[in-house]
Design a protein around this motif. Structure first.
Motif, short mmCIF file in Angstrom:
data_model
loop_
_atom_site.label_atom_id
_atom_site.label_comp_id
_atom_site.label_asym_id
_atom_site.label_seq_id
_atom_site.Cartn_x
_atom_site.Cartn_y
_atom_site.Cartn_z
N ARG A 186 0.85 -1.19 0.00
CA ARG A 186 0.00 0.00 0.00
C ARG A 186 0.89 1.24 0.00
O ARG A 186 1.98 1.22 0.59
N HIS A 187 0.45 2.32 -0.65
CA HIS A 187 1.23 3.54 -0.57
C HIS A 187 0.36 4.76 -0.84
O HIS A 187 -0.73 4.67 -1.42
N THR A 188 0.82 5.90 -0.37
CA THR A 188 0.15 7.19 -0.56
C THR A 188 1.16 8.14 -1.17
O THR A 188 2.23 8.38 -0.60
N VAL A 189 0.83 8.66 -2.32
CA VAL A 189 1.77 9.53 -3.04
C VAL A 189 1.88 10.90 -2.41
O VAL A 189 2.97 11.45 -2.26
N ASP A 190 0.76 11.48 -2.01
CA ASP A 190 0.74 12.85 -1.48
C ASP A 190 -0.46 12.98 -0.54
O ASP A 190 -1.61 12.85 -0.97
N VAL A 191 -0.18 13.20 0.74
CA VAL A 191 -1.27 13.27 1.72
C VAL A 191 -2.15 14.50 1.50
O VAL A 191 -3.27 14.57 2.02
N ASP A 192 -1.66 15.49 0.74
CA ASP A 192 -2.42 16.72 0.53
C ASP A 192 -3.22 16.73 -0.77
O ASP A 192 -3.95 17.68 -1.04
N LEU B 153 -5.16 9.92 6.74
CA LEU B 153 -4.41 11.00 6.11
C LEU B 153 -4.03 12.07 7.12
O LEU B 153 -2.90 12.59 7.11
N GLN B 154 -4.95 12.40 8.03
CA GLN B 154 -4.65 13.40 9.04
C GLN B 154 -3.56 12.90 9.99
O GLN B 154 -2.69 13.66 10.41
N TYR B 155 -3.61 11.60 10.29
CA TYR B 155 -2.57 10.99 11.13
C TYR B 155 -1.20 11.15 10.48
O TYR B 155 -0.23 11.54 11.14
N LEU B 156 -1.13 10.87 9.16
CA LEU B 156 0.14 11.01 8.44
C LEU B 156 0.60 12.46 8.42
O LEU B 156 1.80 12.75 8.59
N LYS B 157 -0.34 13.38 8.22
CA LYS B 157 0.01 14.80 8.23
C LYS B 157 0.58 15.21 9.58
O LYS B 157 1.53 15.99 9.67
N LYS C 173 4.81 13.49 3.89
CA LYS C 173 3.97 13.77 2.74
C LYS C 173 3.60 12.52 1.95
O LYS C 173 2.59 12.49 1.26
N ALA C 174 4.45 11.50 2.02
CA ALA C 174 4.20 10.26 1.28
C ALA C 174 4.55 9.07 2.16
O ALA C 174 5.46 9.15 2.99
N SER C 175 3.82 7.99 1.97
CA SER C 175 4.08 6.79 2.77
C SER C 175 3.89 5.55 1.91
O SER C 175 3.18 5.58 0.90
N ALA C 176 4.52 4.46 2.33
CA ALA C 176 4.35 3.16 1.69
C ALA C 176 4.51 2.10 2.75
O ALA C 176 5.19 2.30 3.77
N CYS D 252 7.33 2.89 5.38
CA CYS D 252 8.21 3.82 4.68
C CYS D 252 7.61 5.23 4.72
O CYS D 252 6.41 5.39 4.50
N GLN D 253 8.46 6.22 4.97
CA GLN D 253 8.00 7.61 5.08
C GLN D 253 8.90 8.53 4.26
O GLN D 253 10.12 8.33 4.20
N ASN D 254 8.27 9.54 3.64
CA ASN D 254 9.04 10.53 2.89
C ASN D 254 8.51 11.92 3.20
O ASN D 254 7.30 12.12 3.34
N ARG D 255 9.41 12.89 3.30
CA ARG D 255 9.00 14.25 3.68
C ARG D 255 8.40 15.03 2.52
O ARG D 255 7.79 16.08 2.73
N GLU D 256 8.57 14.52 1.30
CA GLU D 256 7.99 15.17 0.13
C GLU D 256 7.15 14.15 -0.63
O GLU D 256 7.37 12.95 -0.53
#
Length: 724
Positions: free
Chosen positions: A205-211, A240-244, A249-252, A268-272
């Motif tokens: 699973r991954h999220t490209v951009d929480v915003d 999403l709010q938890y990740l923010k 900004k991105a997670s996997a 996995c976490q990324n600041r952008e």
């Protein structure tokens, strides 16, 4: 007001996807829903796409793809590869196309390719890096480094779920600017139950951009569209709010599955914002499973070593108890060894008014209080025992284990553990914060906003007793009881049960050593191929992964079933109709490699279904077919055949070879454990395979016969109950 908990949120029915992809959903070959952004790649309005067939949509988005009427169904019906994937071009841009069936619907996903393409030439080095790891958690640490190299995220962690369902970071690779989260704990409610179930079912699973703005599905209502296996599924607003709140900004995440259960996550976490495309996710999933296999191999090796040492202690104790007169004196000689195996700080053996003390233990007054609190329990173990009327200093032994040797004679064995102060670092204080929605009249949990290190010190608790330790002490007591029964001539029934238990325990060890060789050989050969073959096609890679997964699953199934048989005198197996054809084919292919007979002529006739249990059926044919191949392997033209016939309400299976045969004079002992024939010299083996076959046949209410002639060959016949 009504309280709404996190686990009530239906995150798989969200009705939205992320913006990096496009989704079409079909039912009965008609499009019932499309993502709102599909206009960009089709040039058609939503209304005109609803009702289209799969082939019609593919003709628009991927006209060069060779999937037309009939071939779509074929592409997603192969049980080995349930998800069809390919690379396509739309408007001069590269995409991955995925097609699969789920919930009686067909899903078509299209997602962007990442310009940071993976280098398949590195696969050999990735696998070798995991293979070369030694030491606790080393394979997990290596896994974080490899996945960070693949996806280029700021932080990659291995997060393990603990017994209380909270989690802890046990490995980490990160950018230098970030603070380490190594050993940090996270509360159970950070990942609610339904999220864990999705991780168990769908492993990447991954999220490209929480915003980013989620893309809604158009057509059928969102509550009818199950996105459990959809790579594009949007995250819930709460997550999403938890990740923010964590500042990323991105997670996997990639699921770590052990024995079919969710053991942990690669988080996995990324600041952008950053996209991890399909090829990267597939590689990360493969590496994660490879690390799991390495972890399980190390774990099994350690367990075998531990079991060997415990078996030696039990054997020595049993011998001394049967030979020496004073049982109490024997126990005193073994008390220190038993205490060390149990990882205790003290041990007491109490017999009537006699007390033997080893190490640090409670005094007689406290021991009396323990007995009053435990009362008549024959087995008691806790890591949180507390004396309410004693001082804090007196409560230094919260780890208490008491087992009854002979209740009628007031004969007990105690093991004690001291208090262990545990300092834990949590990522924020583990507390739920509830919010009130006055409009909807509900109270719901708010995503945590603080993740600053919060330390917790646990007192009044000892180290938890392990299941292996509890099993060991119970077996020690069984051995003592057996010796007492043999000495006194009473408790005959107890004696018979203990003898059967010990025989089963021996069979457990022999079976593990014998039958696990076959799947271990398969795993080893596959791993060696992956390590030494640099250019591996996707199809070969998938097949290799499947071989490894099937091998490890087979090993687990075998160990589980044999362990059940070793612990009880009777096991109620769930019998079901089984056609062993696929099992026999796999056994033949693996044994051809194991015994180096690529020229083997194998003939398979009709394979009728029988009533059996899948693991036991596999072990039975593994030994019979494996022996047939092994003992005919040195013939110039080795030949093995398997066929079956129905006779009345029975099914007869015949396994025939042209091997070395069996001397009729030795035929009576072929089913005895270690009963090897004189003409088997030069062939590997320990003489236990056929004894295992005989036990399995008895368990399945089957009968087995053998006809053989020296230097001509052997035919085994197994008579099963028919499925009818």
């Amino acid at each position: 007001m009504r309280e709404v908990n996190c686990h009530e949120e239906k995150i798989h029915l969200c009705g939205n996807i992320q913006s990096f992809g496009y989704l079409f959903i079909f039912e009965y070959d008609k499009c019932i829903a499309v993502s709102e952004n599909c206009i960009a790649i089709t040039g058609k309005e939503i209304a005109s796409m609803l009702g289209m067939t799969v082939e019609a949509v593919l003709g628009i988005v991927a006209p060069s793809l060779e999937l037309r009427v009939g071939s779509v169904e074929l592409a997603i019906s192969d049980s080995r590869f349930p998800r069809f994937s390919d690379r396509i071009t739309i408007h001069q841009k590269e995409y991955f196309l995925s097609l699969y069936r789920y919930d009686e619907k067909i899903y078509l996903e299209i997602e962007s390719c990442n310009p940071l393409a993976i280098k398949t030439t590195k696969l050999y080095y990735y696998a070798k890096c995991l293979e070369d790891q030694t030491g606790d958690n080393s394979c997990w640490q290596a896994l974080t480094e490899l996945i960070k190299d693949v996806i280029h995220y700021d932080r990659v962690m291995v997060y393990r779920f603990l017994e209380d369902n909270s989690g802890q970071v046990i490995a980490e690779s990160k950018s230098e600017a970030l603070e380490s989260l190594m050993n940090y704990r996270y509360p159970e409610f950070d990942i609610p139950a339904q999220a864990r179930e999705l991780y168990r079912v769908f492993h990447a699973r991954h999220t490209v951009d929480v915003d980013e703005q989620a893309i809604p599905l158009m057509g059928r209502g969102a509550e009818d569209l199950d996105l459990t296996r959809c790579s594009l599924r949007a995250l819930s607003p709460m997550h999403l709010q938890y990740l923010k709140n964590t500042g990323i900004k991105a997670s996997a995440s990639f699921s770590i599955i052990v024995d079919g259960a969710l053991w942990g996550l690669v988080a996995c976490q990324n600041r952008e914002p950053m996209h991890v495309d399909l090829s990267q996710r597939h590689l990360c999933t493969f590496l994660t499973q490879y690390a799991v296999n390495r972890y399980l191999a190390d774990f099994q090796k350690e367990q075998v070593s531990v079991q060997k040492n415990l078996s030696q202690l039990e054997h020595d104790l049993k011998s001394d108890l049967l030979i020496k007169r004073d049982l109490y004196d024997v126990l005193e000689n073994y008390a220190v060894r038993i205490m060390e195996v149990m990882n205790g700080q003290g041990l007491i053996i109490k017999r009537d008014r006699s007390i033997m003390v080893v190490g640090e233990t409670p005094d007689k007054k406290m021991l009396q209080k323990i007995n009053e609190k435990i009362t008549a329990s024959e087995f008691f173990a806790t890591e949180r025992f507390r004396f309410d009327s004693f001082s804090e200093e007196d409560n230094m032994f919260p780890g208490v284990l008491r087992v009854s040797i002979l209740p009628a004679n007031n004969w007990f064995l105690y093991v004690f553990r001291k208090e262990r102060l545990i300092e834990e670092t949590w990522a924020g204080k583990p507390e739920k914060i509830m919010q009130v929605d006055e409009d909807r009249k509900i109270i719901f949990p708010s995503p945590r906003s603080s993740f600053e290190a919060w330390k917790k010190i646990t007192k009044g608790k000892a180290e938890k007793w392990r299941s292996s330790e509890l099993a060991f002490i119970k077996n020690i007591v069984h051995i003592i009881q057996q010796s007492i029964a043999q000495r006194g001539g009473e408790i005959d029934e107890l004696n018979r049960k203990l003898v059967r238990s010990n025989n089963a325990l021996d069979t457990f060890g022999y079976t593990l050593t014998h039958d696990l060789k076959n799947p271990l050989t398969t795993i080893q050969l596959t791993a060696q191929m992956l390590l030494h073959k640099k250019d591996i096609s996707g199809e070969l890679l998938a097949k290799s992964m499947k071989n490894i997964l099937e091998g490890t699953q087979l090993m687990r199934d075998m160990m589980d079933k044999v362990y059940q048989m070793s612990k009880v005198n009777h096991v109620d197996f769930v019998l079901e109709p089984i056609n062993p054809q696929s099992k026999i084919v796999n056994i033949v292919e693996n044994c051809k490699q194991q015994y180096h007979v690529p020229h083997l002529e194998f003939t398979m006739g009709e394979t009728l279904p029988v009533m059996g249990e899948r693991t036991l059926i596999h072990q039975l044919f593994l030994n019979l077919v494996g022996n047939a191949i092994k003992y005919s392997s040195k013939k110039e033209n080795p030949h093995v055949s398997v066929n079956s016939v129905r006779k009345g309400n029975k099914v007869h299976y015949y396994i025939k070879d042209n091997g070395i045969g069996i001397d009729p004079k030795e035929g009576d002992k072929i089913f005895e454990i270690f009963g090897r024939m004189a003409n088997t010299e030069g062939f590997e083996g320990s003489g236990i395979g056929l004894s295992i076959v005989k036990q399995i046949a008895n368990k399945l209410d089957a009968t087995i016969h053998v006809e053989s002639q020296l230097d001509v060959g052997t035919t085994f016949s197994v008579i099963f109950n028919d499925v009818a």
